[in-house]
Structures are given as structure tokens and as C-alpha cells.
Design a protein around this motif. Structure first.
Motif, mmCIF file in Angstrom:
data_model
loop_
_atom_site.group_PDB
_atom_site.id
_atom_site.type_symbol
_atom_site.label_atom_id
_atom_site.label_comp_id
_atom_site.label_asym_id
_atom_site.label_seq_id
_atom_site.Cartn_x
_atom_site.Cartn_y
_atom_site.Cartn_z
ATOM 1 N N ILE A 1 -1.432 -8.770 -0.982
ATOM 2 C CA ILE A 1 -1.288 -9.369 0.344
ATOM 3 C C ILE A 1 -0.587 -8.433 1.321
ATOM 4 O O ILE A 1 -0.970 -8.327 2.484
ATOM 5 C CB ILE A 1 -0.511 -10.696 0.235
ATOM 6 C CG1 ILE A 1 -1.311 -11.705 -0.595
ATOM 7 C CG2 ILE A 1 -0.211 -11.268 1.610
ATOM 8 C CD1 ILE A 1 -0.554 -12.990 -0.857
ATOM 9 N N GLY A 2 0.452 -7.765 0.863
ATOM 10 C CA GLY A 2 1.216 -6.896 1.753
ATOM 11 C C GLY A 2 2.187 -6.066 0.951
ATOM 12 O O GLY A 2 2.437 -6.349 -0.229
ATOM 13 N N SER A 3 2.741 -5.036 1.563
ATOM 14 C CA SER A 3 3.688 -4.185 0.841
ATOM 15 C C SER A 3 4.639 -3.505 1.808
ATOM 16 O O SER A 3 4.323 -3.293 2.975
ATOM 17 C CB SER A 3 2.943 -3.129 0.015
ATOM 18 O OG SER A 3 2.311 -2.182 0.862
ATOM 19 N N VAL A 4 5.809 -3.173 1.284
ATOM 20 C CA VAL A 4 6.793 -2.322 1.952
ATOM 21 C C VAL A 4 7.273 -1.344 0.890
ATOM 22 O O VAL A 4 7.903 -1.742 -0.086
ATOM 23 C CB VAL A 4 7.987 -3.124 2.503
ATOM 24 C CG1 VAL A 4 8.971 -2.185 3.193
ATOM 25 C CG2 VAL A 4 7.534 -4.199 3.457
ATOM 26 N N GLY A 5 6.971 -0.066 1.070
ATOM 27 C CA GLY A 5 7.342 0.908 0.051
ATOM 28 C C GLY A 5 6.650 0.608 -1.259
ATOM 29 O O GLY A 5 5.435 0.500 -1.336
ATOM 30 N N ASN A 6 7.433 0.426 -2.334
ATOM 31 C CA ASN A 6 6.849 0.136 -3.642
ATOM 32 C C ASN A 6 6.852 -1.350 -3.979
ATOM 33 O O ASN A 6 6.490 -1.739 -5.096
ATOM 34 C CB ASN A 6 7.615 0.901 -4.734
ATOM 35 C CG ASN A 6 9.020 0.346 -4.961
ATOM 36 O OD1 ASN A 6 9.726 0.019 -4.007
ATOM 37 N ND2 ASN A 6 9.435 0.248 -6.207
ATOM 38 N N VAL A 7 7.247 -2.212 -3.023
ATOM 39 C CA VAL A 7 7.342 -3.653 -3.256
ATOM 40 C C VAL A 7 6.264 -4.363 -2.448
ATOM 41 O O VAL A 7 5.993 -4.000 -1.299
ATOM 42 C CB VAL A 7 8.731 -4.191 -2.869
ATOM 43 C CG1 VAL A 7 8.803 -5.701 -3.050
ATOM 44 C CG2 VAL A 7 9.804 -3.509 -3.693
ATOM 45 N N GLY A 8 5.646 -5.365 -3.038
ATOM 46 C CA GLY A 8 4.620 -6.101 -2.315
ATOM 47 C C GLY A 8 4.506 -7.532 -2.805
ATOM 48 O O GLY A 8 5.257 -7.993 -3.669
ATOM 49 N N LEU A 9 3.555 -8.244 -2.219
ATOM 50 C CA LEU A 9 3.195 -9.601 -2.636
ATOM 51 C C LEU A 9 1.756 -9.590 -3.104
ATOM 52 O O LEU A 9 0.892 -8.969 -2.477
ATOM 53 C CB LEU A 9 3.342 -10.595 -1.476
ATOM 54 C CG LEU A 9 4.731 -11.000 -1.022
ATOM 55 C CD1 LEU A 9 4.626 -11.991 0.130
ATOM 56 C CD2 LEU A 9 5.530 -11.608 -2.164
ATOM 57 N N GLY A 10 1.491 -10.296 -4.209
ATOM 58 C CA GLY A 10 0.127 -10.385 -4.710
ATOM 59 C C GLY A 10 -0.252 -11.821 -5.009
ATOM 60 O O GLY A 10 0.565 -12.584 -5.546
ATOM 61 N N LEU A 11 -1.462 -12.202 -4.632
ATOM 62 C CA LEU A 11 -2.011 -13.491 -5.030
ATOM 63 C C LEU A 11 -2.660 -13.272 -6.393
ATOM 64 O O LEU A 11 -3.733 -12.680 -6.491
ATOM 65 C CB LEU A 11 -3.024 -13.986 -4.003
ATOM 66 C CG LEU A 11 -3.700 -15.335 -4.291
ATOM 67 C CD1 LEU A 11 -2.675 -16.456 -4.379
ATOM 68 C CD2 LEU A 11 -4.750 -15.647 -3.235
#
Length: 408
Positions: free
Chosen positions: A340-350
Motif C-alpha cells: 500500500i505504501g512505504s517510508v524507507g524500509n517500512v511499509g503497509l501491505g494488504l
């Protein structure tokens, strides 16, 4: 005299050209944001406010939102507007204003209005016109007034402190300084949402009584992503998303005991009889060929950049929202979710829970193995590794698989 032969350009292989392009892109990228400070406040410039005020406002809202609201409701709450088939239109925070200093000043010219209930809706700034259209469509002859607040009137802030204590029953209200506030109870440690007047968002600093320093927008996004909390229509696509896939039920955005509201039928049926196979989880991105990370943490030095191409939907300050296929790293490359989105090495996934985590949400059981690897395309012809994590607060709120008992 014979013409001199034309010299051909030196040959460069395709892989070398590709590597050169990657190096140029890397040199132009913005530096990854710093980790969020233990305590701070970030202005959420991507959010806007809508005011509803009038005697029939509570009854009107009760028939449209997923949370329970009455004329006696004093604490702020998190909720969503749904379509008739039960898809998410908007996720919102609702601030009751009756009794606050803002309410008195905003309705000072109306003597009767001072005693009537009022609410401020915090919504994705790009969708404020769409929500207004939705409200007007259902208003009919209901007795209340509504308007969109100018960005200069009130600003939305997220406030958090290192030593804050959180429970699922924590409620927010107007602060003693007259600021409208509520507790962000979507996940542990999310802090508070504040509505501050224009003098607090024009570069003059935060009120000294808050005793925190201003943090960048990316700090708020990172804190959400590390907890698995989506927000806004870039991350919860309007008219496409089922509320439970995006954790609205376990984030306290749905009251399953309230009366009828628009979109309730499918939502309540899924809650009682259905199986939620996909949910939003925090994910970590890592370089291809490297070992998958063991713990969920943000590391600026490990930031992984994706080239979004035509799917690019940039947000604010090094954050990006998009929907890219997550695939199992095998010969078949089967899709198992969406990034769904990311910042650096962190993100959200469905994520499909039984394929990307050890959670068993149906009688079929989980097919996940700790050795499974997942990837997402980086937009430059390559792939980066991806691993999903299940935070304790999500694990504790997801119901286990129901076992059908046979009557002998």
C-alpha cells in the motif's frame, strides 16, 4: 581522397546502462527521514475539517457512520462512512464541540446554536469535497448546517509522548486549554489528535503547555506504519475497500451493537458469519538476496526506494502511497497481497493472512512457512524482498478460526 570511415559509438551492454540509471536515480533521491522521536507533535497537512451543527446532527450521523453517536456523546471517536454495499467511502475522526471554546466562538451569533450539538469531521484533505457531496445527498430536510473549514482556521496535529499510557477504553475530550482533542485509540501508542488554531500552525511553534517539539509529517507516517494503521483514501481506496480488510473493526471504528446505518448489512454479516482472509499488516522491505529481517524496526540506512512509474501517488515528505503486487518468491510468482505504501524500509501491505503469516483465520489452517519469501517489483525491472509482521495488538484482536462441531 576516400572518405574516412564513421566511428561507431562504443558498445555498452544493457545491464551496464541499467546500473548507470540506478546510480543516477540513487544520487537524486531524498535522504530517508529520521526515526520518530519518543515524544513529539506532527502537523497533518493532508487532513481537512468539516463542521456539522444543529439539533438533528446526531440523528443524521447515526444513520451514516459505523460508530455509535448520540446527542450525549462527549468523547471524540473514530468511524467510517460506507457505501450501500458496505465499501469504505471515508475514514474520519469526529470531534464533538459542544461546550468547547471553539463552539462558543463559532456560534456566538446564534443564541440557540450555543446549546445545540456540533461536530468537526477530520477527513482526507483531497476527499473533503466528495464527503460534502455525500452529506448533502442524505441531508434532505434535516435541521443542521455544515461547512468546510478553511485551512487557516484550525490545523490537525498528531501528538505522542514516550510515557503515555493507553487502553482501548481511553476517551478524548476538549483539553483544559480549550483545544479540541481526542485519543487516537486505533492502536497502542498512537497518542492524541489535536485541533489547534492558526497561530499554532503558522510557524510560531506549538503551545508551550504541550511540552513537546514539532516533528515532521514522516514521523507520524512511520509510527502508523510500524503499528499497521492505514489512513486516508490513498491507503484505503474509496469505494473499493471492505472495512475489515483495512482493520477498521479492530481499530475501534465499527460498533457492531448499534442500529442500522448505511452499509451495515454486509459488515455485520461478515463479522458474525464470514472469514476475513486479508488484512493490513506492517511490512519491511529489504535488498534482494539478503536475509529476511527478524524484527520489525525502522532503519534509515536500510531504506529501499521503489520507482512507482504510472502508479505514483506521492504524499508528503518522503512518503508514498501506491498499490503494487506482493508475490511469493517461487517459480509461479503467485500474488499474495498488495503493498500500500512505504517510508524507507517500512511499509503497509494488504496481506493474505494464511499465506503471509502464521495466523489461521479459517478451518483450512495457515499454509505459511517461516522459510517463505515474498517480493515486490521495484519499478526498475528488479525486485526487493518483503516480510510481513503481525503486531501483538493485531494478533490479540483477530478471532481464531471457527471449528464447526458435528452433532452425533
Amino acid at each position: 581522397m576516400p572518405a574516412r570511415p564513421t566511428l561507431l559509438a562504443p558498445y555498452t551492454c544493457a545491464q551496464c546502462l541499467f546500473n548507470q540509471q540506478k546510480r543516477r536515480a540513487a544520487s537524486t533521491r531524498a535522504a530517508p527521514p529520521l526515526p520518530p522521536p519518543p515524544s513529539g507533535a506532527a502537523r497533518l497537512a493532508d487532513r481537512r475539517l468539516i463542521s456539522l451543527h444543529g439539533e438533528e446532527a446526531p440523528k443524521f450521523l447515526q444513520g451514516l457512520i459505523t460508530s455509535n453517536i448520540t446527542s450525549r456523546t462527549q468523547a471524540g471517536l473514530y468511524a467510517a462512512f460506507l457505501t450501500a454495499p458496505g465499501k469504505v467511502l471515508h475514514d474520519v475522526f469526529i470531534y464533538p464541540t459542544l461546550g468547547s471554546q471553539w463552539h462558543k466562538e463559532a456560534h456566538a451569533s446564534d443564541e440557540n446554536g450555543l446549546e445545540q450539538p456540533g461536530y468537526l469531521f477530520e477527513v482526507d484533505g483531497e476527499e473533503v469535497a466528495t464527503l460534502m457531496k455525500h452529506l448533502k445527498k442524505h441531508k434532505l430536510r434535516s435541521k443542521f448546517r455544515m461547512r468546510v473549514l478553511e485551512a487557516e482556521e484550525l490545523g490537525v496535529w498528531s501528538l505522542w509522548r514516550e510515557d503515555e499510557r493507553w487502553t482501548s477504553h481511553t476517551q478524548g475530550s476538549s483539553t483544559s486549554d480549550g483545544m479540541l482533542a481526542l485519543t487516537d485509540a486505533r492502536a497502542p501508542g498512537m497518542g492524541q489528535r489535536l485541533l489547534l488554531p492558526s497561530m499554532s500552525q503558522a510557524g510560531n511553534g506549538l503551545p508551550p503547555t504541550l511540552q513537546v517539539e514539532e516533528a515532521p509529517f514522516s514521523a507520524h507516517t512511520l509510527r502508523r506504519y510500524l503499528r499497521g494503521v492505514p489512513e486516508g483514501q490513498k491507503e484505503i481506496p474509496r469505494d473499493e475497500s471492505l472495512p475489515m480488510n483495512y482493520n477498521l473493526d479492530i481499530m475501534g471504528g465499527i460498533d457492531f451493537k448499534k442500529g442500522c446505518y448505511l452499509g451495515q448489512e454486509l459488515t455485520i454479516r461478515t463479522h458474525h458469519t464470514g472469514v476475513v482472509r486479508r488484512r493490513v499488516l506492517p511490512v519491511l522491505l529489504y535488498p534482494p538476496g539478503a536475509s529476511a529481517p527478524e524484527s520489525l524496526a525502522y532503519h534509515p540506512a536500510s531504506s529501499t526506494e521503489l520507482s512507482l512509474g504510472d502508479n505514483q501517488q506521492l504524499a508528503v515528505e518522503n512518503t508514498a502511497a501506491y498499490h503494487l503486487d506482493i508475490k511469493r518468491d517461487d517459480k509461479r510468482k503467485r500474488a499474495t497481497g498488495k503493498l500500500i505504501g512505504s517510508v524507507g524500509n517500512v511499509g503497509l501491505g494488504l496481506c493474505r493472512l494464511e499465506q503471509m503469516s502464521d495466523l489461521a483465520v479459517s478451518g483450512e489452517g495457515s499454509s505459511f512457512s517461516p522459510g517463505d519469501r515474498f517480493v515486490v517489483e521495484d519499478g526498475q525491472g528488479g525486485e526487493v524482498g518483503l516480510k510481513a509482521f503481525v503486531p501483538d495488538w493485531i494478533r490479540g484482536r483477530i478471532r481464531g478460526a471457527r471449528v464447526q462441531k458435528r452433532v452425533e
